[in-house]
Design a protein around this motif. Sequence first.
Motif, PDB file in Angstrom:
ATOM      1  N   LEU A  31      48.958 -81.314 -85.368  1.00  0.00           N
ATOM      2  CA  LEU A  31      50.632 -80.693 -84.905  1.00  0.00           C
ATOM      3  C   LEU A  31      50.169 -79.426 -84.362  1.00  0.00           C
ATOM      4  N   PRO A  32      51.073 -79.120 -83.259  1.00  0.00           N
ATOM      5  CA  PRO A  32      50.716 -77.678 -82.743  1.00  0.00           C
ATOM      6  C   PRO A  32      51.349 -76.602 -83.665  1.00  0.00           C
ATOM      7  N   VAL A  33      51.141 -75.562 -83.473  1.00  0.00           N
ATOM      8  CA  VAL A  33      51.518 -74.023 -84.097  1.00  0.00           C
ATOM      9  C   VAL A  33      51.408 -74.326 -85.709  1.00  0.00           C
ATOM     10  N   ILE A  34      52.046 -74.890 -86.494  1.00  0.00           N
ATOM     11  CA  ILE A  34      51.784 -75.328 -87.928  1.00  0.00           C
ATOM     12  C   ILE A  34      50.507 -75.649 -88.346  1.00  0.00           C
ATOM     13  N   GLY A  35      50.162 -76.860 -87.563  1.00  0.00           N
ATOM     14  CA  GLY A  35      48.835 -77.571 -87.778  1.00  0.00           C
ATOM     15  C   GLY A  35      47.885 -76.709 -87.282  1.00  0.00           C
ATOM     16  N   THR A  36      48.004 -75.766 -86.271  1.00  0.00           N
ATOM     17  CA  THR A  36      47.061 -74.929 -85.820  1.00  0.00           C
ATOM     18  C   THR A  36      46.812 -73.802 -86.810  1.00  0.00           C
ATOM     19  N   ALA A  37      48.007 -73.427 -87.120  1.00  0.00           N
ATOM     20  CA  ALA A  37      47.661 -72.243 -88.464  1.00  0.00           C
ATOM     21  C   ALA A  37      46.924 -72.577 -89.425  1.00  0.00           C
ATOM     22  N   PHE A  38      47.259 -73.884 -89.954  1.00  0.00           N
ATOM     23  CA  PHE A  38      46.789 -74.585 -91.167  1.00  0.00           C
ATOM     24  C   PHE A  38      44.907 -74.771 -90.991  1.00  0.00           C
ATOM     25  N   ARG A  39      44.799 -75.305 -89.731  1.00  0.00           N
ATOM     26  CA  ARG A  39      43.289 -75.431 -89.397  1.00  0.00           C
ATOM     27  C   ARG A  39      42.554 -74.259 -89.577  1.00  0.00           C
ATOM     28  N   HIS A  40      43.101 -73.142 -89.049  1.00  0.00           N
ATOM     29  CA  HIS A  40      42.434 -71.962 -89.136  1.00  0.00           C
ATOM     30  C   HIS A  40      42.147 -71.206 -90.325  1.00  0.00           C
ATOM     31  N   THR A  41      43.300 -71.568 -91.393  1.00  0.00           N
ATOM     32  CA  THR A  41      43.262 -70.572 -92.478  1.00  0.00           C
ATOM     33  C   THR A  41      43.174 -71.546 -93.559  1.00  0.00           C
ATOM     34  N   LEU A  42      43.897 -72.301 -94.158  1.00  0.00           N
ATOM     35  CA  LEU A  42      43.680 -72.880 -95.645  1.00  0.00           C
ATOM     36  C   LEU A  42      42.894 -74.048 -95.630  1.00  0.00           C
ATOM     37  N   LEU A  43      42.799 -74.983 -94.485  1.00  0.00           N
ATOM     38  CA  LEU A  43      42.173 -76.156 -94.335  1.00  0.00           C
ATOM     39  C   LEU A  43      40.780 -76.081 -94.551  1.00  0.00           C
ATOM     40  N   PRO A  44      39.916 -75.414 -93.887  1.00  0.00           N
ATOM     41  CA  PRO A  44      38.495 -75.124 -94.122  1.00  0.00           C
ATOM     42  C   PRO A  44      38.213 -74.819 -95.670  1.00  0.00           C
ATOM     43  N   PRO A  45      38.782 -73.996 -96.015  1.00  0.00           N
ATOM     44  CA  PRO A  45      38.223 -73.896 -97.562  1.00  0.00           C
ATOM     45  C   PRO A  45      38.742 -74.809 -98.544  1.00  0.00           C
ATOM     46  N   LEU A  46      39.800 -75.625 -98.218  1.00  0.00           N
ATOM     47  CA  LEU A  46      40.029 -76.826 -98.973  1.00  0.00           C
ATOM     48  C   LEU A  46      38.909 -78.008 -98.713  1.00  0.00           C
TER      49      LEU A  46
END
Length: 350
Positions: free
Chosen positions: A176-191
Amino acid sequence: MAFDRDGPKLATGLLAASLAALAAYNAIRAKRAIAGRACGRVMEIYGVRLHFIEAGTGMPLLLLHGNGSMAEDFIGIFDEAAKTYRVLAFDRPGFGRSSRPRGRRWSARDQADLIHAAACGLGIEKYLVLGHSWGAWIALELARRHSQSVVGIVLVSGYYYPPPRLDLALAALPALPVIGTAFRHTLLPPLVRLAWHWAMEKIFKPAIVASEFAALAKDVASRPSQLRAVSLETASMLAASLLGKANYRDIAVPTGIMAGSGDRLFDAQRDARRLHAEVGGSLLEVVPGAGHMVHQSAPQAVVGMVHTIAGRHALFQAGRGQRPKSCADEFKADPASREPPAISDAACTE
């Protein structure tokens, strides 16, 4: 009382700063992950920067990895297959060093056309295809759309009839745009990195986890750009499950179908048997004791299936009497690609 009024603003500012720092850390780690990979070759084609590794001589064998992976997914069979074939393992669009331009569809059909054009760009007019998992969909589309060039296909652990599933919908949310983008660049990689050991066990078990691949793939697979590709391909799978029943009765090239008896991602054995019933003359092999990563857990069995399908080609082709479309025609057909693509060595430090 000023502290009470400014408290929420301070907390918001600290949160924003923390997320920005995490995004910067993820970006640095992503660059290091790519720099640490083996260098191959790069082709600029149809607006895509397509990276691949190559070895061997003989009949070309194209290797197409699954969702979330990369060309090195095939380290278990690459060297062995290269003793007999000219092996080309591609980073599919958005994975590894390959780009995935925005604003375009990247369905299995679109990727099949891209891979076929890439083969033509390398002067290859006939080739075998081995696709694993999501890559098996692309192999099927290559057989469907470019059958005059495809000598045969080997399909490993394919998810040919995906039903609508909640986990597919959840895994597609990072697209998803915006929210998904922010999640992919911040919390998702370490998870992703935290869950990596569990994920490897799930795709390899009941077989032993290939530790070399698991270590190599961890940082590459957790890059924000690759996580975007993963979520988009999951969304494509979800869309396919909602749009209607898949049908593969029109596949008319020699076909080998393989699945692990203990696949824990889905009932791969059931899907394989169903596909075998649809594709006339196909061969089926269920590998005992293997999970989703059959090509790494049982490499000799997979290479053996490639040999069998390659051996069926001469008899099959003699009865068909077809000539492949020339590669010159391939590029004339696309106004944006009238010239064969530029090919160069990949930069190791990018």
